[in-house]
Design an enzyme around this catalytic site. Structure first.
Site, PDB file in Angstrom:
ATOM      1  N   HIS A 229      21.795 -28.524  38.681  1.00  0.00           N
ATOM      2  CA  HIS A 229      20.597 -27.660  38.619  1.00  0.00           C
ATOM      3  C   HIS A 229      19.377 -28.560  38.399  1.00  0.00           C
ATOM      4  O   HIS A 229      19.077 -29.379  39.252  1.00  0.00           O
ATOM      5  CB  HIS A 229      20.801 -26.632  37.496  1.00  0.00           C
ATOM      6  CG  HIS A 229      19.767 -25.544  37.395  1.00  0.00           C
ATOM      7  ND1 HIS A 229      18.845 -25.269  38.367  1.00  0.00           N
ATOM      8  CD2 HIS A 229      19.552 -24.649  36.405  1.00  0.00           C
ATOM      9  CE1 HIS A 229      18.092 -24.251  37.987  1.00  0.00           C
ATOM     10  NE2 HIS A 229      18.488 -23.856  36.788  1.00  0.00           N
ATOM     11  N   HIS A 272      21.980 -26.121  48.507  1.00  0.00           N
ATOM     12  CA  HIS A 272      21.400 -25.095  47.629  1.00  0.00           C
ATOM     13  C   HIS A 272      22.291 -23.869  47.648  1.00  0.00           C
ATOM     14  O   HIS A 272      22.900 -23.556  48.664  1.00  0.00           O
ATOM     15  CB  HIS A 272      19.990 -24.718  48.099  1.00  0.00           C
ATOM     16  CG  HIS A 272      19.194 -24.041  47.031  1.00  0.00           C
ATOM     17  ND1 HIS A 272      19.269 -22.696  46.808  1.00  0.00           N
ATOM     18  CD2 HIS A 272      18.346 -24.540  46.117  1.00  0.00           C
ATOM     19  CE1 HIS A 272      18.469 -22.385  45.801  1.00  0.00           C
ATOM     20  NE2 HIS A 272      17.906 -23.482  45.354  1.00  0.00           N
ATOM     21  N   ASP A 330      14.438 -30.974  44.671  1.00  0.00           N
ATOM     22  CA  ASP A 330      14.608 -32.184  43.845  1.00  0.00           C
ATOM     23  C   ASP A 330      14.634 -33.472  44.637  1.00  0.00           C
ATOM     24  O   ASP A 330      14.626 -34.564  44.059  1.00  0.00           O
ATOM     25  CB  ASP A 330      15.917 -32.065  43.045  1.00  0.00           C
ATOM     26  CG  ASP A 330      15.829 -30.927  42.040  1.00  0.00           C
ATOM     27  OD1 ASP A 330      16.673 -30.022  42.080  1.00  0.00           O
ATOM     28  OD2 ASP A 330      14.875 -30.942  41.238  1.00  0.00           O
TER      29      ASP A 330
HETATM   30  C1  SDX Z   1      18.138 -26.557  41.919  1.00  0.00           C
HETATM   31  O1  SDX Z   1      19.375 -21.791  42.079  1.00  0.00           O
HETATM   32  C2  SDX Z   1      18.255 -22.342  42.235  1.00  0.00           C
HETATM   33  O2  SDX Z   1      17.315 -21.756  42.744  1.00  0.00           O
HETATM   34  C3  SDX Z   1      18.158 -23.764  41.736  1.00  0.00           C
HETATM   35  C4  SDX Z   1      16.822 -24.444  41.990  1.00  0.00           C
HETATM   36  C5  SDX Z   1      15.718 -23.816  41.183  1.00  0.00           C
HETATM   37  O3  SDX Z   1      14.561 -23.971  41.584  1.00  0.00           O
HETATM   38  O4  SDX Z   1      16.013 -23.252  40.111  1.00  0.00           O
HETATM   39  O5  SDX Z   1      16.518 -24.377  43.365  1.00  0.00           O
HETATM   40  C6  SDX Z   1      16.871 -25.904  41.572  1.00  0.00           C
HETATM   41  O6  SDX Z   1      19.027 -26.542  41.124  1.00  0.00           O
HETATM   42  C7  SDX Z   1      18.296 -27.173  43.298  1.00  0.00           C
HETATM   43  C8  SDX Z   1      19.722 -27.768  43.505  1.00  0.00           C
HETATM   44  C9  SDX Z   1      19.732 -29.138  42.841  1.00  0.00           C
HETATM   45  N1  SDX Z   1      21.112 -29.701  42.869  1.00  0.00           N
HETATM   46  C10 SDX Z   1      21.414 -30.755  43.645  1.00  0.00           C
HETATM   47  O7  SDX Z   1      20.653 -31.274  44.477  1.00  0.00           O
HETATM   48  C11 SDX Z   1      22.820 -31.309  43.400  1.00  0.00           C
HETATM   49  C12 SDX Z   1      23.497 -31.581  44.748  1.00  0.00           C
HETATM   50  N2  SDX Z   1      23.752 -30.285  45.380  1.00  0.00           N
HETATM   51  C13 SDX Z   1      25.085 -29.722  45.232  1.00  0.00           C
HETATM   52  O8  SDX Z   1      25.676 -29.980  43.986  1.00  0.00           O
HETATM   53  C14 SDX Z   1      25.175 -28.289  45.729  1.00  0.00           C
HETATM   54  O9  SDX Z   1      24.589 -28.251  46.959  1.00  0.00           O
HETATM   55  C15 SDX Z   1      24.615 -27.163  44.892  1.00  0.00           C
HETATM   56  C16 SDX Z   1      25.163 -27.165  43.507  1.00  0.00           C
HETATM   57  C17 SDX Z   1      23.131 -27.218  44.842  1.00  0.00           C
HETATM   58  C18 SDX Z   1      25.020 -25.879  45.591  1.00  0.00           C
HETATM   59  O10 SDX Z   1      26.373 -25.813  45.452  1.00  0.00           O
HETATM   60  P1  SDX Z   1      27.221 -24.709  46.182  1.00  0.00           P
HETATM   61  O11 SDX Z   1      26.402 -23.585  46.711  1.00  0.00           O
HETATM   62  O12 SDX Z   1      28.340 -24.385  45.263  1.00  0.00           O
HETATM   63  O13 SDX Z   1      27.673 -25.481  47.388  1.00  0.00           O
HETATM   64  P2  SDX Z   1      29.059 -25.353  47.960  1.00  0.00           P
HETATM   65  O14 SDX Z   1      29.985 -26.092  47.063  1.00  0.00           O
HETATM   66  O15 SDX Z   1      29.369 -23.914  48.266  1.00  0.00           O
HETATM   67  O16 SDX Z   1      28.877 -26.166  49.331  1.00  0.00           O
HETATM   68  C19 SDX Z   1      29.562 -25.814  50.446  1.00  0.00           C
HETATM   69  C20 SDX Z   1      30.103 -27.118  51.008  1.00  0.00           C
HETATM   70  C21 SDX Z   1      31.203 -27.731  50.167  1.00  0.00           C
HETATM   71  O17 SDX Z   1      32.027 -28.426  51.068  1.00  0.00           O
HETATM   72  P3  SDX Z   1      33.377 -27.649  51.663  1.00  0.00           P
HETATM   73  O18 SDX Z   1      34.155 -27.177  50.453  1.00  0.00           O
HETATM   74  O19 SDX Z   1      32.844 -26.489  52.507  1.00  0.00           O
HETATM   75  O20 SDX Z   1      34.106 -28.692  52.477  1.00  0.00           O
HETATM   76  O21 SDX Z   1      29.062 -28.120  51.081  1.00  0.00           O
HETATM   77  C22 SDX Z   1      29.434 -29.234  50.294  1.00  0.00           C
HETATM   78  C23 SDX Z   1      30.491 -28.774  49.328  1.00  0.00           C
HETATM   79  O22 SDX Z   1      31.343 -29.855  48.985  1.00  0.00           O
HETATM   80  N3  SDX Z   1      28.232 -29.689  49.612  1.00  0.00           N
HETATM   81  C24 SDX Z   1      27.828 -30.959  49.583  1.00  0.00           C
HETATM   82  C25 SDX Z   1      26.609 -30.945  48.875  1.00  0.00           C
HETATM   83  N4  SDX Z   1      26.315 -29.696  48.511  1.00  0.00           N
HETATM   84  C26 SDX Z   1      27.321 -28.917  48.966  1.00  0.00           C
HETATM   85  N5  SDX Z   1      28.381 -32.091  50.069  1.00  0.00           N
HETATM   86  C27 SDX Z   1      27.696 -33.238  49.836  1.00  0.00           C
HETATM   87  N6  SDX Z   1      26.500 -33.302  49.183  1.00  0.00           N
HETATM   88  C28 SDX Z   1      25.947 -32.184  48.696  1.00  0.00           C
HETATM   89  N7  SDX Z   1      24.767 -32.245  48.046  1.00  0.00           N
END
Ligand code: SDX
Length: 391
Positions: A229, A272, A330
């Site tokens: 987050h 996201h 971010d």
């Molecule tokens: C913020 O909610 C909000 O609005 C938050 C925010 C706000 O203003 O309050 O916008 C701020 O928190 C932005 C997000 C910041 N976090 C990051 O940048 C951390 C990196 N991102 C990931 O951890 C992830 O994308 C999340 C946590 C942001 C979202 O996670 P999800 O929705 O649970 O993603 P997912 O696991 O469903 O993804 C689907 C697929 C998966 O692969 P498969 O299982 O389909 O094979 O995408 C992959 C994930 O492994 N994936 C990524 C990835 N994000 C998702 N793979 C590599 N790098 C990534 N960053």
């Protein structure tokens, strides 16, 4: 149907609440604050005006804005005794740990004089939190670097005051350039609110019990700290540091790691929960990044080049495209903050500072309505009923 929108029954069942503050369309990459698009606000408004809009639902006229800004200015000091609270932390404590503790401690200073059923008390709590967060955030930094706390000044605007309290010392005043102060203000705006994200939902659930707003915001700070987050902006810079040398080989190596299911590494600043398109904040943040680095003569900064290459590759790579993973708020913010001179361990503190107006606006919206206690339910997967074994 609710307001402007008709929701399908499936979505309604997942919705945690009704709110009129912020609207996100994840498929289209749309973010509206009280109906105004974030890119227009970021380029034409400022953080103080956005705070008024989020809290009150309408843009202020010139007099309302001036009065609101003056009210905030005259609430920026903290109780002098609060400075003692910092001294209980080790010097190497993470500034987020300090901020979480100190904001929670504000309850002890204001809780007894606060009736949350009184609209005036709710307003004053909002003013106090929005006004004091920059002061307490800067104090977290000063404490961690062993410098004396700097008091806020009433002749500076919100962003200038924060940078003054961060970088001035009793020996020398820090004067931010207008470009850096504007960039700081824009970063505050781009992080101000974002619908029912994890930390805002935490604030609403905490507030639904009738807990005081200072305790609710401390709960939001704790939730924001996680690297999935708000902690992601610090994690992006740590990732860029880990990539190290600006070489195609290094960059491709980390793209491969992010795609490797057996590797827990994720590309920080990408993906996201809601956006399946560009995060509209990331576009404005990227433009601001280019402006700031050009102003500082850092447009050839190797970490900026690495970030831009990661984005270029990810936007073409099937793994990211298939999963609709785009840069989020971010991804570029950390590069700007580093260029301004903010230490990495303060990045999430600045996210918390910025998001306080969103948190307190949602708190105010909820407690002003029929504030029923939140009670999420579960899908039980445990054991069936069974008798305790007789001895
Ligand atoms: C913020 O909610 C909000 O609005 C938050 C925010 C706000 O203003 O309050 O916008 C701020 O928190 C932005 C997000 C910041 N976090 C990051 O940048 C951390 C990196 N991102 C990931 O951890 C992830 O994308 C999340 C946590 C942001 C979202 O996670 P999800 O929705 O649970 O993603 P997912 O696991 O469903 O993804 C689907 C697929 C998966 O692969 P498969 O299982 O389909 O094979 O995408 C992959 C994930 O492994 N994936 C990524 C990835 N994000 C998702 N793979 C590599 N790098 C990534 N960053």
């Amino acid at each position: 149907s609710k307001g402007l929108f008709t929701y399908d029954p499936g979505f309604v069942s997942t919705a945690s609440c009704e709110s009129a503050i912020t609207y996100i369309d994840g498929a289209k990459g749309v973010l509206l604050h009280r109906g105004y698009p974030i890119d227009q606000l970021a380029k034409q408004s400022d953080y103080i005006e956005l705070c008024y809009l989020l809290l009150n639902g309408e843009l202020p006229d010139a007099n309302q804005k001036k009065q609101f800004e003056t009210t905030i200015t005259y609430h920026t000091m903290v109780h002098e005794q609060l400075t003692q609270f910092f001294k209980g932390f080790r010097r190497d404590a993470h500034p987020m740990a300090i901020l979480c503790g100190v904001v929670g401690a504000l309850s002890a200073f204001y809780h007894d004089s606060l009736d949350i059923s009184n609209p005036r008390d709710r307003e004053v709590s909002a003013f106090r939190l929005i006004a004091k967060m920059p002061t307490m955030a800067a104090m977290c930094h000063k404490y961690s670097v062993g410098q004396p706390f700097m008091y806020p000044r009433n002749d500076l605007n919100y962003a200038e005051n924060f940078l003054h309290m961060m970088f001035s010392t009793p020996c020398e005043e820090y004067k931010p350039s207008p470009v850096l102060a504007k960039a700081m203000d824009r970063i505050f705006m781009l992080h101000a609110d974002h619908e029912q994200n994890a930390s805002t939902s935490t604030v609403r659930l905490t507030g639904s019990t009738g807990a005081n707003p200072f305790a609710c915001i401390a709960a939001g700070i704790a939730a924001l700290w996680g690297p999935s987050h708000g902690g992601a902006n610090e994690a992006v810079l740590n990732m860029l540091d880990e990539i190290g040398e600006d070489s195609e080989e290094n960059i491709q190596h980390f793209i491969a790691k992010a795609k490797d299911k057996d590797d827990p590494f994720r590309l920080m600043g990408f993906g996201h929960r809601v956006y399946r398109n560009f995060d509209p904040r990331a576009k404005v943040m990227k433009e601001t990044c280019d402006e700031v680095l050009a102003e500082l003569g850092l447009e050839n900064d190797p970490q900026l080049h690495i970030a831009k290459r990661l984005e270029e590759i990810a936007l073409e790579d099937e793994y990211f495209v298939q999963r609709k993973l785009y840069p989020n708020v971010d991804f570029y913010s950390g590069i700007i903050l580093k260029a301004i001179g903010i230490p990495t361990n303060m990045f999430t503190v600045i996210f918390a500072l910025s998001r306080t107006v969103g948190w307190i606006s949602h708190w105010k919206e909820m407690v002003s309505g029929d504030n029923k206690i939140g009670r999420p339910r579960q899908l039980y997967t445990g054991s069936d009923s069974r008798d305790y074994p007789s001895k």
